[in-house]
Motif scaffolding. Structure first.
Motif, PDB file in Angstrom:
ATOM      1  N   CYS A  73      21.809 -52.882  -8.927  1.00  0.00           N
ATOM      2  CA  CYS A  73      22.712 -54.028  -9.006  1.00  0.00           C
ATOM      3  C   CYS A  73      23.208 -54.171 -10.445  1.00  0.00           C
ATOM      4  O   CYS A  73      22.405 -54.190 -11.381  1.00  0.00           O
ATOM      5  CB  CYS A  73      21.978 -55.290  -8.574  1.00  0.00           C
ATOM      6  N   VAL A  95      24.345 -56.791 -11.804  1.00  0.00           N
ATOM      7  CA  VAL A  95      24.051 -58.138 -12.295  1.00  0.00           C
ATOM      8  C   VAL A  95      22.580 -58.269 -12.704  1.00  0.00           C
ATOM      9  O   VAL A  95      22.265 -58.608 -13.838  1.00  0.00           O
ATOM     10  CB  VAL A  95      24.407 -59.203 -11.225  1.00  0.00           C
ATOM     11  N   CYS A  96      21.658 -57.961 -11.766  1.00  0.00           N
ATOM     12  CA  CYS A  96      20.230 -58.184 -12.046  1.00  0.00           C
ATOM     13  C   CYS A  96      19.450 -56.882 -12.279  1.00  0.00           C
ATOM     14  O   CYS A  96      18.256 -56.927 -12.559  1.00  0.00           O
ATOM     15  CB  CYS A  96      19.592 -58.976 -10.910  1.00  0.00           C
ATOM     16  N   ASN A 145      18.316 -54.661 -10.257  1.00  0.00           N
ATOM     17  CA  ASN A 145      17.316 -54.299  -9.256  1.00  0.00           C
ATOM     18  C   ASN A 145      17.912 -53.327  -8.251  1.00  0.00           C
ATOM     19  O   ASN A 145      19.138 -53.199  -8.134  1.00  0.00           O
ATOM     20  CB  ASN A 145      16.804 -55.544  -8.523  1.00  0.00           C
ATOM     21  N   CYS A 157      23.757 -57.272  -3.359  1.00  0.00           N
ATOM     22  CA  CYS A 157      22.373 -57.264  -3.823  1.00  0.00           C
ATOM     23  C   CYS A 157      21.591 -58.332  -3.048  1.00  0.00           C
ATOM     24  O   CYS A 157      21.929 -59.516  -3.117  1.00  0.00           O
ATOM     25  CB  CYS A 157      22.306 -57.562  -5.314  1.00  0.00           C
ATOM     26  N   LYS A 213      18.649 -59.421  -3.644  1.00  0.00           N
ATOM     27  CA  LYS A 213      17.799 -60.241  -4.500  1.00  0.00           C
ATOM     28  C   LYS A 213      18.583 -61.379  -5.174  1.00  0.00           C
ATOM     29  O   LYS A 213      18.204 -62.530  -5.079  1.00  0.00           O
ATOM     30  CB  LYS A 213      17.114 -59.382  -5.561  1.00  0.00           C
ATOM     31  N   CYS A 214      19.687 -61.035  -5.844  1.00  0.00           N
ATOM     32  CA  CYS A 214      20.454 -62.077  -6.543  1.00  0.00           C
ATOM     33  C   CYS A 214      21.611 -62.611  -5.702  1.00  0.00           C
ATOM     34  O   CYS A 214      22.317 -63.514  -6.123  1.00  0.00           O
ATOM     35  CB  CYS A 214      20.952 -61.566  -7.890  1.00  0.00           C
ATOM     36  N   LYS A 215      21.830 -62.021  -4.515  1.00  0.00           N
ATOM     37  CA  LYS A 215      22.850 -62.456  -3.558  1.00  0.00           C
ATOM     38  C   LYS A 215      24.258 -62.434  -4.147  1.00  0.00           C
ATOM     39  O   LYS A 215      25.096 -63.275  -3.842  1.00  0.00           O
ATOM     40  CB  LYS A 215      22.503 -63.823  -2.986  1.00  0.00           C
ATOM     41  N   GLN A 216      24.510 -61.455  -5.003  1.00  0.00           N
ATOM     42  CA  GLN A 216      25.833 -61.268  -5.598  1.00  0.00           C
ATOM     43  C   GLN A 216      26.482 -60.037  -4.981  1.00  0.00           C
ATOM     44  O   GLN A 216      25.806 -59.095  -4.592  1.00  0.00           O
ATOM     45  CB  GLN A 216      25.711 -61.062  -7.110  1.00  0.00           C
TER      46      GLN A 216
END
Length: 62
Positions: free
Chosen positions: A9, A11-12, A14, A33, A35-38
């Protein structure tokens, strides 16, 4: 044997649920993603991933 890797990802940083091989080409792929829902738009070619920056929406003035 073809090499493959997981897409991270942007953004994060992961691991996402998408794995690509070295002969995979993606263009304007919506990467989500869990995990961060982006969601990010990416291009991928020969295991090189590029994040596409979309311009923010501009407010209209009258």
């Amino acid at each position: 044997m073809k090499q493959s890797k997981w897409i991270l990802c942007p953004v994060c940083k992961n691991k996402t649920r998408v794995q690509i091989r070295e002969d995979t080409e993606l263009k304007n792929f919506p990467l989500y993603c869990p995990k961060c829902k982006q969601e990010s738009l990416i291009d991928a070619k020969e295991l090189h991933i590029t994040v596409i920056k979309e311009p923010d929406a501009k407010t209209q003035s009258r």
